[in-house]
Write an enzyme that holds these catalytic residues in place. Structure first.
Site, mmCIF file in Angstrom:
data_model
loop_
_atom_site.group_PDB
_atom_site.id
_atom_site.type_symbol
_atom_site.label_atom_id
_atom_site.label_comp_id
_atom_site.label_asym_id
_atom_site.label_seq_id
_atom_site.Cartn_x
_atom_site.Cartn_y
_atom_site.Cartn_z
ATOM 1 N N LYS A 1 5.587 -0.534 -14.039
ATOM 2 C CA LYS A 1 6.143 -1.054 -13.916
ATOM 3 C C LYS A 1 7.124 -2.120 -15.319
ATOM 4 O O LYS A 1 6.017 -2.398 -15.754
ATOM 5 C CB LYS A 1 6.526 -1.953 -12.694
ATOM 6 N N ASP B 1 -5.384 -5.341 -5.282
ATOM 7 C CA ASP B 1 -4.303 -6.268 -5.199
ATOM 8 C C ASP B 1 -4.709 -7.881 -5.262
ATOM 9 O O ASP B 1 -5.766 -7.925 -4.401
ATOM 10 C CB ASP B 1 -3.193 -5.685 -4.351
ATOM 11 N N GLY C 1 0.529 -1.250 -0.007
ATOM 12 C CA GLY C 1 0.076 0.405 -0.032
ATOM 13 C C GLY C 1 0.454 1.218 -0.162
ATOM 14 O O GLY C 1 -0.287 2.143 0.105
ATOM 15 N N ASP D 1 2.026 -1.002 -10.477
ATOM 16 C CA ASP D 1 3.345 -1.657 -10.101
ATOM 17 C C ASP D 1 3.282 -2.996 -10.283
ATOM 18 O O ASP D 1 3.714 -3.639 -9.211
ATOM 19 C CB ASP D 1 3.491 -1.290 -8.687
ATOM 20 N N TRP E 1 1.958 2.787 -2.450
ATOM 21 C CA TRP E 1 1.450 3.726 -3.817
ATOM 22 C C TRP E 1 0.820 4.796 -3.045
ATOM 23 O O TRP E 1 0.094 6.248 -3.849
ATOM 24 C CB TRP E 1 2.226 3.387 -5.292
ATOM 25 N N ASP F 1 -7.575 -10.558 -8.851
ATOM 26 C CA ASP F 1 -6.556 -10.705 -10.134
ATOM 27 C C ASP F 1 -6.877 -9.789 -10.951
ATOM 28 O O ASP F 1 -7.948 -9.885 -11.478
ATOM 29 C CB ASP F 1 -6.560 -12.068 -10.364
HETATM 30 C C1 SAM Z 1 5.882 -4.749 -6.228
HETATM 31 S S1 SAM Z 1 4.960 -5.485 -5.341
HETATM 32 C C2 SAM Z 1 3.440 -3.647 -5.313
HETATM 33 C C3 SAM Z 1 4.528 -2.671 -3.903
HETATM 34 C C4 SAM Z 1 3.281 -1.330 -3.771
HETATM 35 N N1 SAM Z 1 3.515 -0.659 -5.194
HETATM 36 C C5 SAM Z 1 3.492 -0.502 -2.910
HETATM 37 O O1 SAM Z 1 3.601 0.060 -2.302
HETATM 38 O O2 SAM Z 1 3.504 -1.608 -2.150
HETATM 39 C C6 SAM Z 1 3.288 -5.993 -6.809
HETATM 40 C C7 SAM Z 1 1.859 -6.525 -6.981
HETATM 41 O O3 SAM Z 1 1.529 -6.694 -7.851
HETATM 42 C C8 SAM Z 1 0.515 -7.467 -7.019
HETATM 43 N N2 SAM Z 1 0.395 -8.274 -8.400
HETATM 44 C C9 SAM Z 1 0.787 -9.107 -9.405
HETATM 45 N N3 SAM Z 1 0.234 -9.485 -10.353
HETATM 46 C C10 SAM Z 1 -0.911 -9.191 -9.974
HETATM 47 C C11 SAM Z 1 -2.662 -9.847 -10.887
HETATM 48 N N4 SAM Z 1 -2.897 -9.952 -11.871
HETATM 49 N N5 SAM Z 1 -3.755 -8.484 -9.735
HETATM 50 C C12 SAM Z 1 -3.582 -7.621 -8.829
HETATM 51 N N6 SAM Z 1 -2.141 -7.655 -8.565
HETATM 52 C C13 SAM Z 1 -1.193 -8.106 -8.459
HETATM 53 C C14 SAM Z 1 1.534 -8.438 -5.983
HETATM 54 O O4 SAM Z 1 0.245 -8.969 -5.326
HETATM 55 C C15 SAM Z 1 2.442 -7.242 -5.389
HETATM 56 O O5 SAM Z 1 1.695 -7.079 -4.104
#
Ligand code: SAM
Length: 226
Positions: A178, A98, A78, A138, A80, A114
């Protein structure tokens, strides 16, 4: 802004024993303990060191303005979303999504699901209930270790986020995602360049140097609604 690496004390924490820990997890833990961004995030109340990446991108590209409507895809834990809520203020709106559950962030609507699931995208649209000024992604899938598969999964997520952006962004809106491995694929880059006035790739200082991660920052949306 003062960088978390300014004035770092230079003290290195070494773990005394690795009993029961794999080398990889010990290395991860040592890196966390010695990372000035991790310490600074904790001190500032950000949920993740990733918060500094969007802060740094905002400083460079002026992404946030008070009153904006923002979608944050791949938001957990969380960081961002917290930054977005703070910067858009009370008149703004922030929707975070997420796969993982997230603790409440006052001022944000948080959804779990998802993004590859079309029904979940509809839930995000419903929560947003209108256009967006800024779409952030992200999202990063868990890697399988099979490079070609991982690459395709990442590309799919970026493409889905971009499709979503095309649906919701206001004229002049912005998209930040990203990306990996030296930037955006050629087709995607052409798409971005056609639909946005400015497209830049950036590696904010908080993004680890040894990671292939970087961000595409597209501003000035001028595409047609799909
Ligand atoms: C690098 S982390 C994000 C960190 C976040 N920006 C922060 O500041 O805390 C990447 C996130 O992408 C989520 N993610 C990956 N694939 C996803 C999907 N298909 N749907 C939703 N979230 C997804 C992962 O669960 C993970 O929590």
């Amino acid at each position: 802004m003062k960088s978390p690496t300014d004035g770092a004390r230079g003290l290195t924490t070494r773990l005394r024993t690795a009993k029961g820990r794999t080398t990889a997890s010990q290395k991860w833990l040592e890196r966390q303990l010695n990372d000035p961004y991790v310490r600074a995030a904790k001190a500032a109340g950000w949920r993740s060191r990733a918060a500094f990446k969007i802060i740094e991108l905002d400083e460079k590209y002026k992404l946030f303005r008070p009153g904006q409507r923002v979608v944050d895809l791949g938001a957990a834990p969380g960081g961002w979303t917290q930054v977005a809520v703070q910067r858009v203020g009370d008149r703004g709106k922030v929707v975070g999504l997420d796969l993982l559950p997230m603790d409440v962030i006052p001022g944000a609507t948080l959804l779990q699901g998802d993004f590859e699931d079309a029904a979940v995208e509809q839930e995000v649209l419903a929560a947003l209930d209108g256009p967006a000024d800024l779409v952030l992604s992200d999202m990063a899938p868990n890697t399988t270790g099979h490079n070609a598969t991982d690459h395709l999964r990442i590309l799919n997520l970026i493409e889905l986020a971009l499709h979503f952006g095309a649906k919701v962004l206001v004229p002049g809106g912005a998209f930040v995602a990203k990306v990996f491995q030296g930037g955006t694929e050629r087709d995607m880059l052409n798409w971005l360049k056609r639909d946005f006035a400015s497209v830049k790739h950036a590696k904010p200082p908080a993004s680890r140097k040894d990671s292939a991660e970087m961000y595409v920052v597209a501003q000035g949306y001028r595409g047609e609604k799909p």
